[in-house]
Design a protein around this motif. Structure first.
Motif, PDB file in Angstrom:
ATOM      1  N   ILE A 186      33.913 -45.562 -29.920  1.00  0.00           N
ATOM      2  CA  ILE A 186      32.756 -46.318 -30.432  1.00  0.00           C
ATOM      3  C   ILE A 186      33.198 -47.232 -31.575  1.00  0.00           C
ATOM      4  O   ILE A 186      33.892 -46.804 -32.506  1.00  0.00           O
ATOM      5  CB  ILE A 186      31.635 -45.365 -30.899  1.00  0.00           C
ATOM      6  CG1 ILE A 186      30.985 -44.655 -29.704  1.00  0.00           C
ATOM      7  CG2 ILE A 186      30.573 -46.100 -31.714  1.00  0.00           C
ATOM      8  CD1 ILE A 186      30.079 -45.501 -28.830  1.00  0.00           C
TER       9      ILE A 186
ATOM     10  N   GLU B 117      26.274 -50.498 -35.945  1.00  0.00           N
ATOM     11  CA  GLU B 117      24.974 -50.538 -35.297  1.00  0.00           C
ATOM     12  C   GLU B 117      24.611 -52.013 -35.186  1.00  0.00           C
ATOM     13  O   GLU B 117      24.616 -52.736 -36.185  1.00  0.00           O
ATOM     14  CB  GLU B 117      23.922 -49.803 -36.137  1.00  0.00           C
ATOM     15  CG  GLU B 117      24.162 -48.317 -36.200  1.00  0.00           C
ATOM     16  CD  GLU B 117      23.082 -47.564 -36.961  1.00  0.00           C
ATOM     17  OE1 GLU B 117      22.238 -48.239 -37.626  1.00  0.00           O
ATOM     18  OE2 GLU B 117      23.073 -46.329 -36.908  1.00  0.00           O
TER      19      GLU B 117
ATOM     20  N   GLU C 112      24.880 -49.915 -29.555  1.00  0.00           N
ATOM     21  CA  GLU C 112      26.263 -49.693 -29.983  1.00  0.00           C
ATOM     22  C   GLU C 112      27.196 -50.038 -28.837  1.00  0.00           C
ATOM     23  O   GLU C 112      26.825 -49.921 -27.663  1.00  0.00           O
ATOM     24  CB  GLU C 112      26.468 -48.233 -30.413  1.00  0.00           C
ATOM     25  CG  GLU C 112      25.677 -47.882 -31.658  1.00  0.00           C
ATOM     26  CD  GLU C 112      25.824 -46.421 -32.080  1.00  0.00           C
ATOM     27  OE1 GLU C 112      26.787 -45.766 -31.634  1.00  0.00           O
ATOM     28  OE2 GLU C 112      24.964 -45.952 -32.850  1.00  0.00           O
TER      29      GLU C 112
ATOM     30  N   ASP D 244      26.321 -45.665 -25.994  1.00  0.00           N
ATOM     31  CA  ASP D 244      25.213 -44.985 -26.660  1.00  0.00           C
ATOM     32  C   ASP D 244      23.973 -44.941 -25.757  1.00  0.00           C
ATOM     33  O   ASP D 244      24.069 -44.465 -24.638  1.00  0.00           O
ATOM     34  CB  ASP D 244      24.921 -45.623 -28.023  1.00  0.00           C
ATOM     35  CG  ASP D 244      24.075 -44.723 -28.913  1.00  0.00           C
ATOM     36  OD1 ASP D 244      24.340 -43.506 -28.951  1.00  0.00           O
ATOM     37  OD2 ASP D 244      23.140 -45.225 -29.561  1.00  0.00           O
TER      38      ASP D 244
ATOM     39  N   THR E 175      15.739 -45.623 -30.088  1.00  0.00           N
ATOM     40  CA  THR E 175      16.570 -46.718 -30.622  1.00  0.00           C
ATOM     41  C   THR E 175      15.893 -48.083 -30.543  1.00  0.00           C
ATOM     42  O   THR E 175      16.465 -49.075 -30.985  1.00  0.00           O
ATOM     43  CB  THR E 175      17.905 -46.784 -29.856  1.00  0.00           C
ATOM     44  OG1 THR E 175      17.636 -47.028 -28.467  1.00  0.00           O
ATOM     45  CG2 THR E 175      18.700 -45.489 -29.997  1.00  0.00           C
TER      46      THR E 175
END
Length: 236
Positions: A86, A90, A179, A192, A198
């Protein structure tokens, strides 16, 4: 495929190794948190809804040229995904003023923005996920200019695809956080989740909030809002 040891447990998901070194299994939880983990609770059935909604939207994006980590949904709560590292950012896209943007800039919640806003936050709970700009990102070695350009390009394309798709279901996409991750060969893909956790989803006609803001702000009927999103997207 065999589920092996747990690699990681976050606020909303657990990630497990599998007997394939390039694939992980993500297991979605019912735990709910807000304000960087300061508020905690449970939203019954949230893990199932987020798993299924996220996969549904990722499939739609994949069909429209956005590479994602999705491989296969294997149960109500579990999905096989590609192994990625990752990128600790964000990526936030805002179409209508709400939440922290309203507070920060003094814009009334619900104000249609004259231009879509793209923001980056550095993913670090201990620091409170601070806002960063392109120069911070280059300075910290988080991403190169080429990589960040691609992330921005994908993010705006995702915004157009999601907004158009949801509008047909009477859902206004207010803002959302996504993400990205890097596969072992360095390819950047969407990772993600995309879910009521989200994204801010408002009913296009009534303005009713159909997302985690109902939990954050103690608005009640949190489970009902999540179920409504699944019903509109999947007919269930």
């Amino acid at each position: 495929m065999k589920k092996l040891e747990q690699l990681y447990e976050g606020k909303a998901k657990k990630v497990f190794k599998t007997d394939d070194p390039n694939l992980y299994i993500v297991d979605y939880k019912d735990d709910a948190t807000a304000f960087n983990g300061q508020k905690k609770g449970t939203i019954e059935g949230k893990g199932i809804i987020n798993n299924r909604v996220s996969n549904h939207l990722m499939k739609m994006l994949e069909k429209n040229g956005i590479p994602t980590h999705l491989v296969e949904e294997i149960s109500d709560r579990e999905t096989v995904v590609k192994k990625v590292t990752i990128i600790p950012l964000e990526v936030i896209i805002r179409n209508i003023a709400a939440g922290s943007l309203s507070k920060r800039l003094g814009l009334e919640e619900g104000t249609k923005l004259k231009h879509t806003v793209l923001e980056y936050c550095y993913k670090d709970d201990a620091l409170g996920d601070p806002l960063v700009n392109d120069y911070h990102i280059y300075a910290m070695g988080i991403a190169t200019k080429e990589e960040l350009d691609l992330i921005a390009e994908y993010s705006f394309k995702i915004n157009k695809l999601l907004s158009d798709y949801l509008k047909d279901l009477n859902i206004e996409l207010i803002d959302y956080k996504i993400e990205f991750g890097k596969t072992p060969d360095g390819t950047i893909i969407l990772a993600d989740e995309i879910s009521p956790d989200t994204c801010r989803f408002w009913d296009s006609n009534t303005g009713e909030k159909l997302d985690k803001d109902r939990f954050r702000r103690d608005l009640g009927n949190v489970e009902g809002a999540y179920h409504e999103i699944m019903k509109r997207l999947l007919g269930e």
